[in-house]
Structure formats: C-alpha cells, structure tokens
Write a protein that holds these residues in place. Structure first.
Motif, PDB file in Angstrom:
ATOM      1  N   LYS A  86       0.851  -1.188   0.000  1.00 11.72           N
ATOM      2  CA  LYS A  86       0.000   0.000   0.000  1.00 11.72           C
ATOM      3  C   LYS A  86       0.886   1.238   0.000  1.00 11.72           C
ATOM      4  N   SER A  87       0.584   2.199  -0.843  1.00  8.85           N
ATOM      5  CA  SER A  87       1.384   3.427  -0.878  1.00  8.85           C
ATOM      6  C   SER A  87       1.085   4.271   0.350  1.00  8.85           C
ATOM      7  N   LYS A  88       2.147   4.785   0.998  1.00  8.29           N
ATOM      8  CA  LYS A  88       1.987   5.595   2.200  1.00  8.29           C
ATOM      9  C   LYS A  88       1.483   6.986   1.848  1.00  8.29           C
ATOM     10  N   LYS A  89       0.615   7.537   2.738  1.00  2.00           N
ATOM     11  CA  LYS A  89       0.094   8.894   2.528  1.00  2.00           C
ATOM     12  C   LYS A  89       1.190   9.905   2.837  1.00  2.00           C
ATOM     13  N   GLU A  90       1.302  10.929   1.993  1.00  2.00           N
ATOM     14  CA  GLU A  90       2.318  11.961   2.168  1.00  2.00           C
ATOM     15  C   GLU A  90       1.707  13.138   2.926  1.00  2.00           C
ATOM     16  N   VAL A  91       2.377  13.561   3.993  1.00  2.16           N
ATOM     17  CA  VAL A  91       1.889  14.672   4.820  1.00  2.16           C
ATOM     18  C   VAL A  91       2.864  15.832   4.701  1.00  2.16           C
ATOM     19  N   GLU A  92       2.343  16.996   4.323  1.00  4.11           N
ATOM     20  CA  GLU A  92       3.176  18.189   4.162  1.00  4.11           C
ATOM     21  C   GLU A  92       3.205  18.957   5.478  1.00  4.11           C
ATOM     22  N   VAL A  93       4.378  19.133   6.047  1.00  2.68           N
ATOM     23  CA  VAL A  93       4.528  19.788   7.350  1.00  2.68           C
ATOM     24  C   VAL A  93       5.638  20.832   7.266  1.00  2.68           C
ATOM     25  N   TRP A  94       5.785  21.608   8.358  1.00  2.24           N
ATOM     26  CA  TRP A  94       6.826  22.623   8.431  1.00  2.24           C
ATOM     27  C   TRP A  94       7.272  22.767   9.884  1.00  2.24           C
ATOM     28  N   ILE A  95       8.446  23.340  10.073  1.00  4.98           N
ATOM     29  CA  ILE A  95       8.979  23.556  11.415  1.00  4.98           C
ATOM     30  C   ILE A  95       8.089  24.565  12.142  1.00  4.98           C
ATOM     31  N   GLY A  96       7.682  24.208  13.373  1.00  6.54           N
ATOM     32  CA  GLY A  96       6.830  25.109  14.141  1.00  6.54           C
ATOM     33  C   GLY A  96       5.350  24.881  13.916  1.00  6.54           C
ATOM     34  N   ILE A  97       4.981  23.809  13.222  1.00  6.28           N
ATOM     35  CA  ILE A  97       3.567  23.499  13.009  1.00  6.28           C
ATOM     36  C   ILE A  97       2.909  23.215  14.361  1.00  6.28           C
ATOM     37  N   THR A  98       1.676  23.635  14.517  1.00  9.94           N
ATOM     38  CA  THR A  98       0.982  23.405  15.782  1.00  9.94           C
ATOM     39  C   THR A  98       0.381  22.002  15.807  1.00  9.94           C
ATOM     40  N   VAL A  99      -0.019  21.565  16.989  1.00  9.13           N
ATOM     41  CA  VAL A  99      -0.632  20.242  17.156  1.00  9.13           C
ATOM     42  C   VAL A  99      -1.892  20.143  16.307  1.00  9.13           C
ATOM     43  N   GLU A 100      -2.697  21.197  16.343  1.00  8.83           N
ATOM     44  CA  GLU A 100      -3.960  21.200  15.597  1.00  8.83           C
ATOM     45  C   GLU A 100      -3.704  21.157  14.095  1.00  8.83           C
ATOM     46  N   GLU A 101      -2.717  21.930  13.601  1.00 14.55           N
ATOM     47  CA  GLU A 101      -2.405  21.952  12.171  1.00 14.55           C
ATOM     48  C   GLU A 101      -1.865  20.601  11.705  1.00 14.55           C
ATOM     49  N   LEU A 102      -1.067  19.946  12.522  1.00 11.59           N
ATOM     50  CA  LEU A 102      -0.533  18.634  12.160  1.00 11.59           C
ATOM     51  C   LEU A 102      -1.646  17.595  12.060  1.00 11.59           C
ATOM     52  N   ALA A 103      -2.586  17.626  13.012  1.00  8.81           N
ATOM     53  CA  ALA A 103      -3.715  16.692  12.962  1.00  8.81           C
ATOM     54  C   ALA A 103      -4.550  16.921  11.704  1.00  8.81           C
ATOM     55  N   ARG A 104      -4.729  18.194  11.335  1.00 14.05           N
ATOM     56  CA  ARG A 104      -5.505  18.525  10.138  1.00 14.05           C
ATOM     57  C   ARG A 104      -4.782  18.054   8.880  1.00 14.05           C
ATOM     58  N   ALA A 105      -3.461  18.220   8.842  1.00 13.54           N
ATOM     59  CA  ALA A 105      -2.682  17.780   7.680  1.00 13.54           C
ATOM     60  C   ALA A 105      -2.719  16.259   7.525  1.00 13.54           C
ATOM     61  N   MET A 106      -2.768  15.539   8.647  1.00 13.22           N
ATOM     62  CA  MET A 106      -2.834  14.075   8.619  1.00 13.22           C
ATOM     63  C   MET A 106      -4.250  13.556   8.397  1.00 13.22           C
TER      64      MET A 106
END
Length: 727
Positions: A86-106
């Motif tokens: 199964k191909s893994k999902k790619e998550v776009e992140v950046w340094i300093g991302i908040t907990v809420e933004e990371l959950a939304r990106a995932m």
C-alpha cells in the motif's frame, strides 16, 4: 439455473473420480466404493461400481473433468488483483507546526497526535492545541501514524514583508518652529507636587485626588502671566507608580524635582532622579514647604550631592528655587527658571506632516469608548486623522483639552484627549499617523504577526528545554530500572503511573485550595500597570499561590463575575464601579468584589486575604515543668506500665492538658497522660514543689532520670503572609 446444476454435477463427478483413484492406490475393494457413495448419484456411475476400473481410465476421466472446469473458469471475467504493498500517505509539514495543524494535515483527530507522543520523553500535559512542535516531535508523530513526511518549502522559506509604520526622518532645522516645553513634576509622595500644579493653574486638583495623592499622570497646559505656555505632567509619587514616573520622564523636556524642606530626600526622590538621568533630561530643583518652622533647605541640597544633583550654590548647574506651594510663595520665580532653561534648550518642532506622539494614559469612557490622553511631539493633529498606537488604530472622531473642552487641532507639546480608538492602546505606546484605514489595519496586522512570531520562538525554546529535562529524567529511569527483573520493573512503573494520574482542570482547581485567583480591573491603563507591577514582586508562592486570571480597564462586568466564579477567585477594582445588578449577581454566586480608591489600601486588603488562606500558627504556652527523679514499673492486669516519679519545679501539671518529654533539649514524645497520682490518689492538678507519678498514652516510651516533663496548652494564631511589596 441449468448451467449452475450442470457445473455442480461436473464438480461432483471430478470429486468422485479423485476419490476412486485414491482408493485404488490403497488397494481397496469395489464393495467399499459402493458403501461410501450414496445412491443419489447419477446413473452413469452404476457400471463404475459393477467392476473395478483400471487406473489409467480413471486418470483420463479425472483429466477430462479438470480440463472442463478450467475451461469454464477461464471464460469468467478476471477480477483485478489487489496490490500487496500500500502506498503511504504523504503529509506536508513545516517547522513550528501546531498540534492542531498537524492533525488537520494528517486528516486525523487531534488525539492521534497526543497518542503518538504518549510514550516519548515529551511532556504531554504541557502541549495544547496551539502548541508548536519542533522537528523531533513532527517526525515521531508521522512515523507512528505510518505516513510519509514532506517538508513544506513554502512554510519554511516564506518571509513576510515588513509592513510596520515608523517615525519620519528628522526634518530640516530651517523648517522647525519653537514649541512650548513639556515639564514633568516629580518627587516623593506628599511632598506637594499636585498642590504646586494646583496653584499654577488655580484649580483644586489635590482636593479631588483620592486620599490626597496623585494616582494618575495628569497632563495640563498652563499659561503664565508672561504669555508663555508650559505643558505640565504631574506624576504619582507613590512607590507603586514607578513605571508611570519613568514614562513621564521619557516624554518630557525638563523635570521639576520637588523635595519637601522638612522631610528631605526620600526613596521616590532618588528614583525620580534616576529616571531623569536615564532619559537625559535636565532638572530644576523646587524645595517646597519652606514656610514651615522645621524647614531646612540647605540640608536638602547637601543630601542631593550624594545623588550627583549639584545646585548652583555648590558650583553645579541645577537651579534651586525655595517655594511654598500652599501659600504660592516664589512660584513665579520657579516658572521663570523653567522658561529660562527651556530657552537655553532651544526647543523646536516640525508642525507639518504626519503626527507623532506618545500615549500618556488610556481609559474607557462610557459615552466616548476608548480614550487616550496623549502628548503631540510632531505634526498637527486634526479631526479625521488615522492614527496607530501599539496594536490599535483610530480615526480621530473628536479631541478635547485637559478641561474637557472640544478642540479642533493639537500642535506639538500640547496635551490632548483623543476619541475614536477601535481598541484601547497601552500607556507609553508611540502614536503615528498613517495615510488610510487600510494602511492602519496593515500596520496593526503586522505588529500582531510579529508578536505571535516572537511568542512562537519563546514557545519552541521552552519546549526544547522541557525535552532536555524529560530526556534526562528518562535516562535516569533507565539507569534505575535497568538492573531489575522485568516483573519488578513493570510493578514499579505501574505504581509511578498510579501516583501521577491526569486531572481535569476543574479537579486541579478544587485540589489546589492553597491558591488565590485574582481579577484586576482599573480605571486607566497606568493604574492596572502599577498593580501588576506590585503583583510581580510577590515572592511567597510557597505559602499561597497568586494566580492572575484576568485584568483590564473599565468597570466590573458580568463576565468578570463569571470568571471569578469559575476559578473561585476575587475581583479587585481600583477607582472603578460595580453596578447593583453586578453586585447582586456576585453575591448570588458567592464571589467577592473589593473596590478601592487608594492603591496601598488595595495592597493591604490583598495581604489580609492572602493571610486568611494560610493555616493558623499553633503556639505552645508552658503551664508547668517537672523533673523525673525515679522510674519504676507498675503492674496493671497482665501488663507492666512504666511510671515516672516527678517533682514539679515550676507552675503546675494539669492532667487534661498536653505534655512533652524533653531529653538533652530534644523533644522525645508529645501526647497526653493516662494517669496522674499524688501518692496513691488520682488527682487532676499537681502544683509547684509537689511529687507525683504519671504514665503516658504510649506503651513503648522509656523514661530516664533527669528528663523533663513539660505541661503546655496550644493556642491558634492567624498567620500573616511574608510578602512585602516594599511600601
């Protein structure tokens, strides 16, 4: 339906042939074949059981049936085979991302982020939805989620353009025109600063001040008989208003230092001198209360030498004027000395171009909304001007002078009240004029963004420090548990987790009863600032925690009462009001509202409230002392009880009071007596010089000859907080 039946019949035939081949291989008889198969099979199978088949014939029949089934299977439409990888999902992140933004990106719930960091060295309790994560945390979460990491270049490389507003470059000296001096009156509390200003402008300011002391910066324009105008700033002399005095010195041209001739140099006098030196502002010395018999002006001048304030009489450059603010004696000479110094300074300003100024004070008016008292330093302020101060902006709706009279324009050195602010700026903020409302919003947005970026940097720094602490604790745990058996290790970790249960915020508040949550409301921004500065000196958190849950400018509102109820706090109001409806609501919710008009009364009340939350101090008062002369055992039933033979040396021993046993000046035991006897009689009191025998409520106690038995009583005394704000 017929095709399905035919397919089933072919499958049964193939199955039968395979079983016949298997039987032949084991040399079974034909009779066994007839017994195994039921009579429900097709007729063609009958001759099959009549005589034994040859092995090759059965093989041919089996191959024929197999080819038939394979041919039909190949005729069906082939289903696409599922990929095993199964191909893994790619998550776009950046340094300093908040907990809420990371959950939304995932595309997951925020709890998934917390779960991924649960068994790491990161403190989950310190993470909020808006907490910023560093590179280590981000990689850990993405790894646990089974996803692929992609760093966002846009988020990393994008630099926001600076949209801030700044002061203009200095104008051509040829375009500058003279302006009035801005003079700040500074000094110790009750040395006559406000009375002096009162005489100069012939009003009754001092009488209107609460407790006779100034608690705000007052800005006034005074016209002298000579036709000169001077803008005076009257700063508070109380110790709590240090920040206000510093702000007054920063926007002024000349400082008039008022010192009482009968009191001399005091703490706030020295502080005022330091503020003037820091702002590089010249000083004029006004020695007040010279009309009093105990006045000693020379003593004041000599005391000031220790603080590098050298008067002209002693070869310095500081003018000293002997005055009496109460009688008005020599005030004209003080004004002339100020004007002379202003002429020497050659004070000039640019009356044209965008306005520049400083917020002296800010407050909320019921009819006008947010209002600021300001000093204009450059340009001319007019109605309709767009101003920016701190993170607030205004379109000037109206302006008024110190007497509340509406004015049309304000020139440099003029004190002015400005109406039209969208929010309330802080005292000391720089005022700048911009060309449009759009530009004002742009400046405010940039300043808010810059503040947020600074906060993010601080948050990341704190997170890194916390991680180091937890990693060190994790390393120590590994060293601690490394040599243990896995069962012992699991048990100890379970016990540790059991002690560190996570509590809800409400449960934490209920558990932490030794804390005082506060809500502070003041009439102006400077007053709130002074109170917060006092709270910063609080150093008795080991006795009772002081928690500031909210502060603001304006009267006490229903929202303040709700907050105080939620956190179990107290509302302190300084020079503000609480409507009857608000007070009734607070009484219904059992919320205390305490209103004060003098700042040191507020501080004293706060100290009393803190003291009331401390446990009472138990004091011991000796009633009698006895020395042990002999020790013996007395049989009571089947037990032998140790008894001390004593002689009362001082006071008296009372059976119902508490006792303590002292040996070599150390307390060995504290408790009560089980018996007190004089000879063979039970008694309740033994007086000085009498002998007695006593036993205590502890069986294992050992008396020794020479020990002391002290009889005492306990009294509870209210504790007082050790916090001293310094005044």
């Amino acid at each position: 339906m017929n095709q399905k039946m035919l397919r089933l019949e072919n499958l049964l035939r193939f199955h039968t042939i395979c079983r016949q081949l298997h039987s032949l291989g084991q040399r079974r008889t034909l009779v066994q074949w007839r017994h195994l198969f039921s009579s429900g099979y097709p007729v063609w199978t009958a001759p099959l059981y009549a005589q034994p088949w040859k092995k090759d014939a059965l093989i041919r029949a089996a191959l024929w049936q197999y080819r038939l089934l394979v041919t039909k299977k190949e005729g069906r439409p082939q289903k696409p085979k599922l990929s095993l990888t199964k191909s893994k999902k790619e998550v776009e992140v950046w340094i300093g991302i908040t907990v809420e933004e990371l959950a939304r990106a995932m595309e997951k719930d925020i709890d998934c982020v917390y779960e991924a960091l649960l068994n790491t060295a990161i403190d989950i309790d310190s993470l909020e939805a808006n907490s910023h994560l560093d590179e280590v945390c981000i990689k850990e979460v993405i790894k646990k989620a089974g996803m692929k990491l992609k760093w966002s270049k846009l988020k990393q490389d994008k630099v926001r353009e600076n949209k801030d507003a700044v002061r203009r470059p200095q104008a051509d000296p040829a375009l500058l025109t003279p302006r009035s001096p801005v003079v700040t009156i500074m000094g110790h509390v009750d040395h006559g600063k406000t009375t002096l200003l009162d005489k100069l402008r012939k009003t009754q300011v001092a009488a209107m001040e609460a407790g006779g002391i100034t608690q705000h910066i007052g800005a006034f324009l005074v016209s002298l008989p000579s036709g000169e105008n001077i803008t005076f700033l009257d700063t508070p002399g109380h110790a709590a208003f240090s920040a206000m005095r510093a702000r007054g010195a920063q926007v002024t041209d000349i400082v008039i230092l008022v010192v009482a001739a009968d009191d001399g140099v005091m703490k706030q006098t020295v502080e005022s001198i330091q503020h003037a030196k820091d702002a590089q502002v010249p000083i004029v010395l006004a020695i007040n209360k010279c009309d009093k018999p105990e006045a000693d002006a020379e003593k004041v001048k000599k005391e000031l030498l220790a603080h590098e304030v050298v008067c002209e009489d002693y070869g310095g450059d500081v003018q000293a004027v002997h005055i009496s603010a109460l009688t008005g004696n020599n005030l004209l000479a003080l004004a002339e000395a100020t004007i002379t110094l202003a002429e020497m300074l050659e004070l000039k300003a640019d009356h044209t171009g965008p306005v520049e100024g400083t917020v002296i004070e800010s407050f909320t008016d019921k009819g006008r909304g947010p209002v600021t008292a300001a000093i204009i330093q450059r340009g001319t302020l007019r109605k309709g001007s767009i101003l920016v101060a701190g993170k607030c902006w205004a379109k000037v709706r109206s302006m008024f002078d110190e007497n509340g009279k509406t004015i049309n324009e304000a020139c440099p050195s003029m004190p002015v009240g400005i109406v039209g602010w969208r929010d309330l700026p802080s005292a000391g903020d720089e005022i700048l004029e911009v060309e449009s409302e759009t530009r004002a919003r742009e400046v405010v947005d940039w300043r808010k963004y810059e503040q947020e970026q600074d906060k993010n940097k601080d948050d990341l720094k704190i997170i890194k420090e916390k991680r180091k602490e937890h990693q060190e604790a994790h390393r120590k745990d590994r060293e601690k548990y490394g040599s243990l058996h896995w069962k012992e290790r699991s048990y100890l970790k379970f016990q540790a987790r059991k002690e560190q249960k996570f509590l809800k915020p409400k449960e934490k508040t209920e558990r932490d009863s030794n804390a005082l949550p506060l809500i502070i409301k003041g009439d102006v921004d400077g007053s709130v600032e002074a109170i917060l500065d006092i709270l910063d000196t609080y150093d008795a958190s080991h006795e009772c925690k002081l928690e500031l849950i909210h502060f603001g400018v304006g009267d006490i509102s229903e929202n303040d009462v709700h907050l105080a109820e939620t956190f179990g706090g107290i509302i302190y109001g300084f020079n503000v009001n609480a409507a009857n409806v608000i007070q009734q609501s607070a009484a219904k919710r059992q919320v205390k509202i305490k209103l004060h008009k003098i700042i040191y009364h507020l501080v004293e009340d706060l100290q009393e409230e803190l003291s009331s939350r401390l446990p009472c101090i138990v004091e011991e008062h000796p009633i009698g002392e006895a020395s042990i002369l002999a020790v013996f055992l007395v049989t009571e039933g089947k037990k032998k009880v140790p008894v001390a033979g004593c002689r009362v040396q001082k006071g008296q021993l009372e059976k119902k009071k508490k006792f303590k046993l002292i040996r070599n000046r150390q307390v060995i035991w504290k408790g009560s007596l089980t018996s007190l006897k004089h000879h063979k009689d039970d008694v309740s009191i033994i007086k000085t010089g009498m002998d007695c025998g006593l036993s205590v409520d502890e069986e294992n106690i050992e008396f020794k000859v020479g020990d002391e038995m002290i009889c005492y009583e306990e009294t509870e005394k209210e504790a007082k907080t050790s916090w001293d704000p310094g005044f």
